[in-house]
Design a protein around this motif. Structure first.
Motif, PDB file in Angstrom:
ATOM      1  N   VAL A 157       0.772  -1.192  -0.118  1.00 49.77           N
ATOM      2  CA  VAL A 157       0.072  -0.170   0.333  1.00 49.77           C
ATOM      3  C   VAL A 157       1.439   1.169   0.025  1.00 49.77           C
ATOM      4  N   GLU A 158       0.986   1.657  -0.925  1.00 49.79           N
ATOM      5  CA  GLU A 158       1.696   3.534  -1.154  1.00 49.79           C
ATOM      6  C   GLU A 158       1.311   4.034   0.072  1.00 49.79           C
ATOM      7  N   GLY A 159       2.480   4.904   0.463  1.00 54.09           N
ATOM      8  CA  GLY A 159       2.362   5.572   1.675  1.00 54.09           C
ATOM      9  C   GLY A 159       1.125   5.016   2.979  1.00 54.09           C
ATOM     10  N   GLY A 160       1.565   4.152   2.260  1.00 51.75           N
ATOM     11  CA  GLY A 160       0.601   3.072   4.307  1.00 51.75           C
ATOM     12  C   GLY A 160       1.484   3.226   5.278  1.00 51.75           C
ATOM     13  N   ARG A 161       1.142   3.311   6.453  1.00 47.54           N
ATOM     14  CA  ARG A 161       2.066   3.627   7.860  1.00 47.54           C
ATOM     15  C   ARG A 161       2.121   2.282   8.241  1.00 47.54           C
ATOM     16  N   CYS A 162       2.784   1.928   9.038  1.00 50.01           N
ATOM     17  CA  CYS A 162       3.340   0.309  10.114  1.00 50.01           C
ATOM     18  C   CYS A 162       2.767   1.055  11.374  1.00 50.01           C
ATOM     19  N   ILE A 163       1.471  -0.356  11.210  1.00 52.44           N
ATOM     20  CA  ILE A 163       0.705   0.340  12.621  1.00 52.44           C
ATOM     21  C   ILE A 163       1.103  -0.817  13.507  1.00 52.44           C
ATOM     22  N   ILE A 164       2.244  -1.653  13.792  1.00 47.98           N
ATOM     23  CA  ILE A 164       2.718  -2.316  14.868  1.00 47.98           C
ATOM     24  C   ILE A 164       3.325  -1.935  15.561  1.00 47.98           C
ATOM     25  N   PRO A 165       3.449  -1.510  17.395  1.00 50.52           N
ATOM     26  CA  PRO A 165       4.500  -0.695  18.287  1.00 50.52           C
ATOM     27  C   PRO A 165       5.105  -1.326  17.945  1.00 50.52           C
ATOM     28  N   GLY A 166       6.402  -0.007  17.932  1.00 51.18           N
ATOM     29  CA  GLY A 166       7.291  -0.168  18.395  1.00 51.18           C
ATOM     30  C   GLY A 166       8.627  -0.870  16.341  1.00 51.18           C
ATOM     31  N   MET A 167       7.963  -0.964  16.065  1.00 47.60           N
ATOM     32  CA  MET A 167       8.546  -1.209  14.481  1.00 47.60           C
ATOM     33  C   MET A 167       8.522  -0.381  13.435  1.00 47.60           C
ATOM     34  N   GLN A 168       8.104   1.388  14.671  1.00 44.54           N
ATOM     35  CA  GLN A 168       8.679   2.257  13.279  1.00 44.54           C
ATOM     36  C   GLN A 168       9.712   2.292  12.188  1.00 44.54           C
ATOM     37  N   ASP A 169      10.504   2.154  12.962  1.00 44.60           N
ATOM     38  CA  ASP A 169      11.894   2.599  12.872  1.00 44.60           C
ATOM     39  C   ASP A 169      12.457   1.226  11.825  1.00 44.60           C
ATOM     40  N   GLN A 170      11.623   0.104  12.012  1.00 51.03           N
ATOM     41  CA  GLN A 170      11.961  -1.317  10.790  1.00 51.03           C
ATOM     42  C   GLN A 170      11.398  -0.582   9.238  1.00 51.03           C
ATOM     43  N   PRO A 171      12.015  -1.850   8.485  1.00 51.33           N
ATOM     44  CA  PRO A 171      11.736  -1.678   7.448  1.00 51.33           C
ATOM     45  C   PRO A 171      10.367  -2.423   6.637  1.00 51.33           C
ATOM     46  N   CYS A 172       9.295  -1.529   7.392  1.00 49.15           N
ATOM     47  CA  CYS A 172       7.799  -1.736   7.505  1.00 49.15           C
ATOM     48  C   CYS A 172       7.331  -1.486   6.866  1.00 49.15           C
ATOM     49  N   SER A 173       6.087  -2.050   6.135  1.00 46.94           N
ATOM     50  CA  SER A 173       5.155  -1.262   5.085  1.00 46.94           C
ATOM     51  C   SER A 173       3.776  -2.103   5.375  1.00 46.94           C
ATOM     52  N   ALA A 174       2.725  -1.308   4.541  1.00 46.79           N
ATOM     53  CA  ALA A 174       1.306  -1.717   5.076  1.00 46.79           C
ATOM     54  C   ALA A 174       0.823  -2.678   3.574  1.00 46.79           C
ATOM     55  N   ILE A 175       0.458  -3.367   4.034  1.00 46.17           N
ATOM     56  CA  ILE A 175       0.218  -4.496   3.066  1.00 46.17           C
ATOM     57  C   ILE A 175      -1.115  -4.674   2.853  1.00 46.17           C
ATOM     58  N   THR A 176      -1.782  -5.395   1.805  1.00 41.68           N
ATOM     59  CA  THR A 176      -3.542  -5.504   1.927  1.00 41.68           C
ATOM     60  C   THR A 176      -2.998  -7.709   0.972  1.00 41.68           C
ATOM     61  N   THR A 177      -4.392  -8.325   1.464  1.00 39.31           N
ATOM     62  CA  THR A 177      -4.016  -9.488   0.801  1.00 39.31           C
ATOM     63  C   THR A 177      -5.307 -10.283   0.932  1.00 39.31           C
ATOM     64  N   PRO A 178      -5.801 -10.391   0.360  1.00 39.34           N
ATOM     65  CA  PRO A 178      -7.104 -11.487  -0.741  1.00 39.34           C
ATOM     66  C   PRO A 178      -8.065 -12.265   0.473  1.00 39.34           C
ATOM     67  N   VAL A 179      -9.369 -11.890   0.995  1.00 35.89           N
ATOM     68  CA  VAL A 179      -9.347 -13.510   2.057  1.00 35.89           C
ATOM     69  C   VAL A 179     -10.851 -13.785   1.484  1.00 35.89           C
ATOM     70  N   TYR A 180     -11.576 -14.461   1.616  1.00 29.88           N
ATOM     71  CA  TYR A 180     -12.633 -15.054   1.099  1.00 29.88           C
ATOM     72  C   TYR A 180     -13.904 -15.297   2.499  1.00 29.88           C
ATOM     73  N   ALA A 181     -15.138 -15.128   2.536  1.00 32.12           N
ATOM     74  CA  ALA A 181     -15.878 -14.610   3.472  1.00 32.12           C
ATOM     75  C   ALA A 181     -17.131 -16.003   3.021  1.00 32.12           C
ATOM     76  N   SER A 182     -17.530 -16.625   3.597  1.00 34.54           N
ATOM     77  CA  SER A 182     -19.571 -16.868   3.003  1.00 34.54           C
ATOM     78  C   SER A 182     -19.662 -17.588   4.635  1.00 34.54           C
ATOM     79  N   TYR A 183     -20.710 -17.165   4.965  1.00 34.88           N
ATOM     80  CA  TYR A 183     -21.658 -17.597   6.061  1.00 34.88           C
ATOM     81  C   TYR A 183     -22.723 -17.208   6.267  1.00 34.88           C
ATOM     82  N   GLU A 184     -23.805 -18.021   7.384  1.00 32.04           N
ATOM     83  CA  GLU A 184     -24.820 -17.487   7.519  1.00 32.04           C
ATOM     84  C   GLU A 184     -24.832 -16.987   8.835  1.00 32.04           C
ATOM     85  N   GLY A 185     -25.909 -15.720   9.232  1.00 35.63           N
ATOM     86  CA  GLY A 185     -25.637 -14.901  10.922  1.00 35.63           C
ATOM     87  C   GLY A 185     -26.975 -13.912  10.788  1.00 35.63           C
TER      88      GLY A 185
END
Length: 242
Positions: A157-185
């Motif tokens: 994710v371009e321009g994304g911000r790392c949200i893991i506490p304490g990792m802002q100084d590490q080579p960290c990058s924001a990402i996305t990944t696909p997930v499928y969900a199907s259920y009744e409720g």
């Protein structure tokens, strides 16, 4: 959500301590962790979670924590691997608050109560945690894992911000990944999912030390679902000592 992030931060902090020790203590391993939390009963559930690319190939029967009645298998879609989790019914587990034990008390207090729904007696929702590990038998490239190590399918994710506490100084990058969900409720049911994959090396010298890379993503759903979505998270590489 913050509870999971703090656990990750603590684990990464432990890997940054110490110095390189004896080769006899050297270990390398991958870990795949899946957490599913749902506030009410859901039916006819099918989830497809991102699963590491080849190189991470443990025996799936080693998946720890799979509840009774749930089925798991690895499926490949358009060349990408996913962990399929299916069940005709998924029932949440609510627990009572921990009961303090007074010094010298006998007999021990009663076990906290549990239920399939929220109540004043059972206010704590317990997620389902599934874990599987794998020893590759060789050193893992943790500084630059892309192209050399197994990874979850992801998009930066371009321009994304790392949200893991304490990792802002590490080579960290924001990402996305696909997930499928199907259920009744019910329209009010809330489902939260977490996927964490990491690879690391460890050794002992007056304490454990090591280095690692990690991907961690999550998504939250409200009401019935039937389709693909995106999980959001972070990828951190080159954490620890070298």
């Amino acid at each position: 959500m913050r509870y999971h992030l703090l656990i990750v931060a603590c684990l990464l902090t432990l890997l940054t301590a110490g110095c390189i020790g004896s080769p006899d203590s050297y270990m390398s391993s991958y870990s795949y962790d899946l957490t599913i939390s749902f506030t009410e009963v859901i039916h006819n559930a099918t989830f497809l979670f991102p699963y590491p690319s080849p190189g991470f190939d443990p025996i799936l029967s080693g998946l720890y924590g799979l509840p009774d009645g749930w089925q798991a298998e690895i499926v490949t879609i358009d060349g990408d691997r996913f962990l399929s989790i299916t069940a005709s019914v998924m029932v949440p587990s609510y627990h009572g608050m921990p009961i303090a034990i007074e010094p010298g008390e006998s007999p021990l207090p009663a076990t906290p109560s549990f239920s399939s729904h929220y109540s004043e007696e059972t206010p704590v929702l317990m997620p389902e945690n599934l874990v599987i590990g794998y020893d590759p038998g060789q050193t893992i490239e943790t500084k630059n894992p892309e192209g050399t190590e197994p990874l979850l399918l992801f998009s930066p994710v371009e321009g994304g911000r790392c949200i893991i506490p304490g990792m802002q100084d590490q080579p960290c990058s924001a990402i996305t990944t696909p997930v499928y969900a199907s259920y009744e409720g019910s329209p009010e049911v809330e489902v939260e999912v977490w996927v964490r994959f990491s690879g690391g090396n460890q050794w002992w010298n007056l304490g454990w030390s090591g280095n690692s890379y990690i991907q961690i993503c999550s998504a939250r759903f409200t009401g019935p679902q039937d389709g693909w979505s995106r999980m959001h998270g972070d990828m951190v590489a080159g954490v620890g000592r070298y």
